[in-house]
Design a protein around this motif. Structure first.
Motif, mmCIF file in Angstrom:
data_model
loop_
_atom_site.group_PDB
_atom_site.id
_atom_site.type_symbol
_atom_site.label_atom_id
_atom_site.label_comp_id
_atom_site.label_asym_id
_atom_site.label_seq_id
_atom_site.Cartn_x
_atom_site.Cartn_y
_atom_site.Cartn_z
ATOM 1 N N SER A 132 0.824 -1.205 0.000
ATOM 2 C CA SER A 132 0.000 0.000 0.000
ATOM 3 C C SER A 132 0.863 1.263 0.000
ATOM 4 N N GLN A 136 1.390 4.799 -2.708
ATOM 5 C CA GLN A 136 1.324 6.216 -2.329
ATOM 6 C C GLN A 136 2.218 7.058 -3.243
ATOM 7 N N SER A 229 -5.218 -0.265 1.074
ATOM 8 C CA SER A 229 -6.018 0.773 1.722
ATOM 9 C C SER A 229 -7.032 1.333 0.736
ATOM 10 N N PRO A 230 -8.116 1.944 1.252
ATOM 11 C CA PRO A 230 -9.054 2.602 0.336
ATOM 12 C C PRO A 230 -8.327 3.613 -0.550
ATOM 13 N N GLY A 231 -8.639 3.583 -1.812
ATOM 14 C CA GLY A 231 -7.980 4.480 -2.764
ATOM 15 C C GLY A 231 -6.802 3.868 -3.481
ATOM 16 N N ASP A 232 -6.319 2.691 -3.012
ATOM 17 C CA ASP A 232 -5.150 2.083 -3.657
ATOM 18 C C ASP A 232 -5.472 1.651 -5.088
ATOM 19 N N GLY A 233 -6.697 1.194 -5.314
ATOM 20 C CA GLY A 233 -7.071 0.808 -6.677
ATOM 21 C C GLY A 233 -7.001 1.990 -7.624
ATOM 22 N N TYR A 234 -7.495 3.132 -7.166
ATOM 23 C CA TYR A 234 -7.435 4.351 -7.982
ATOM 24 C C TYR A 234 -5.990 4.777 -8.198
ATOM 25 N N ARG A 235 -5.190 4.738 -7.129
ATOM 26 C CA ARG A 235 -3.780 5.130 -7.262
ATOM 27 C C ARG A 235 -3.062 4.234 -8.276
#
Length: 354
Positions: A132, A136, A229-235
């Motif tokens: 994760s 970032q 973590s939430p948002g990792d797919g988008y990142r």
């Protein structure tokens, strides 16, 4: 050459074998067909440190990384790992070659890369959840590495122009994808695998037995259970932009190709899935060489027999199969290291290539 429904089966195939995208399962289908029909498979020229089933992970086919065709023979099947380049492929393959590729959902592909290659760019991060943390700031942690398989590796294997990995120019990305659209008759989608196999069977005019398969290199249950973590797919979609564009385009394309076939293709897919299940039950019993399973005739096939030998070749490890074919085609093979040693050599040398 045998004919099915009045049409000749197609025997000249170039397959882009993408890492960690169910490509070994598909390769096994092509290797079995090649062995059955005595077709010439393009074989890697094996350097001392490398897998005997890999032509190149950083280059396309050249006269230096493949064995020359035996006297009075021409290449007919290309299905070992190598980067796609249409001009280079056409140099060695017949004019009527059918071009087939494969893609996988990029986030699932990312998790499979993590599980198999354990890239140091991720797992040397000092964090409780390094996978994760990597997402970032993937550009920082990857640091321009061409060996991690983390930076749009499917696009890399399809030969995307190098500048696009830096500019991410959307217009040029789409232009290259449309080039691939024209050059590939089929790009298999892992998430539509059985549908893809039936499309391939129809495209190549093969028998249903020819596309039966057993899954290869499936990760063990419990392995690769990473914490995100939430948002990792988008990142990840922002980082792996080329792969997402590639996947999205050919996911839509295969949906269109399925609709073009009409509703009966879904009936064939259902039949194929049930047939595969029965063949799996038979093969999992480790049948002897004289054991057989008879498949009755259906709308989709004449009656045929599956033997213990068929099971063996549906489940044989990739390296063993390549070595057997090399021995058949050239009268020798270079099994330089035992399989375990080869895997260690491959993973330890991954820093020297993409």
């Amino acid at each position: 050459m045998k004919r099915l429904n009045g049409r000749a089966e197609k025997r000249h195939i170039a397959f882009v074998k993408v890492h960690k995208a169910a490509s070994t399962t598909v390769q096994n289908i092509f290797l079995r067909f090649a062995m059955q029909k005595d077709l010439l498979v393009v074989m890697p020229h094996v350097p001392n440190f490398f897998y005997p089933n890999v032509i190149s992970t950083y280059n396309t086919v050249t006269n230096r990384n493949i064995l020359p065709a035996p006297r009075n023979r021409s290449y007919e099947i290309l299905c070992c790992h190598v980067l796609y380049n249409r001009t280079a492929f056409e140099r060695i393959m017949p004019q009527d070659t059918v071009y087939i590729g494969i893609v996988r959902d990029p986030f699932d592909h990312f998790k499979s890369i993590l599980n198999y290659f354990r890239p140091k760019q991720v797992f040397e991060i000092d964090d409780a959840f390094p996978e994760s943390r990597f997402l970032q700031d993937p550009e920082f942690y990857n640091n321009g590495s061409l060996s991690s398989f983390l930076d749009n590796s499917m696009a890399f294997e399809y030969g995307f122009p190098p500048n696009l990995f830096k500019t991410r120019n959307k217009t040029e990305i789409q232009q290259y994808i449309m080039k691939l659209e024209k050059e590939f008759q089929l790009i298999i989608v892992v998430e539509r695998f059985d549908e893809s196999m039936i499309l391939m069977r129809r495209l190549l005019n093969w028998k249903i037995k020819d596309v039966l398969y057993m899954k290869h290199n499936v990760r063990r249950k419990g392995s690769g259970d990473f914490l995100f973590s939430p948002g990792d797919g988008y990142r990840h979609s922002r980082w792996d932009e080329l792969d997402y564009s590639l996947y999205d385009h050919f996911f839509k394309r295969i949906q269109f190709q399925l609709r073009e076939q009409g509703p009966d293709i879904y009936e064939e897919v259902l039949y194929f899935r049930r047939l595969r299940r029965d063949i799996a039950f038979f093969c999992q019993q480790i049948p002897g060489k004289d054991s057989t399973y008879t498949v009755t005739a259906s709308r989709w096939n004449d009656a045929f027999v599956v033997t213990g030998k068929d099971c063996h070749y549906m489940t044989i490890p990739e390296i063993s199969y390549i070595n057997e074919l090399r021995l058949k085609q050239y009268g020798y093979f270079r099994n330089i290291l035992p399989v375990r040693g080869l895997e260690t050599a491959f993973k330890s040398s991954v820093g020297s290539f993409r």
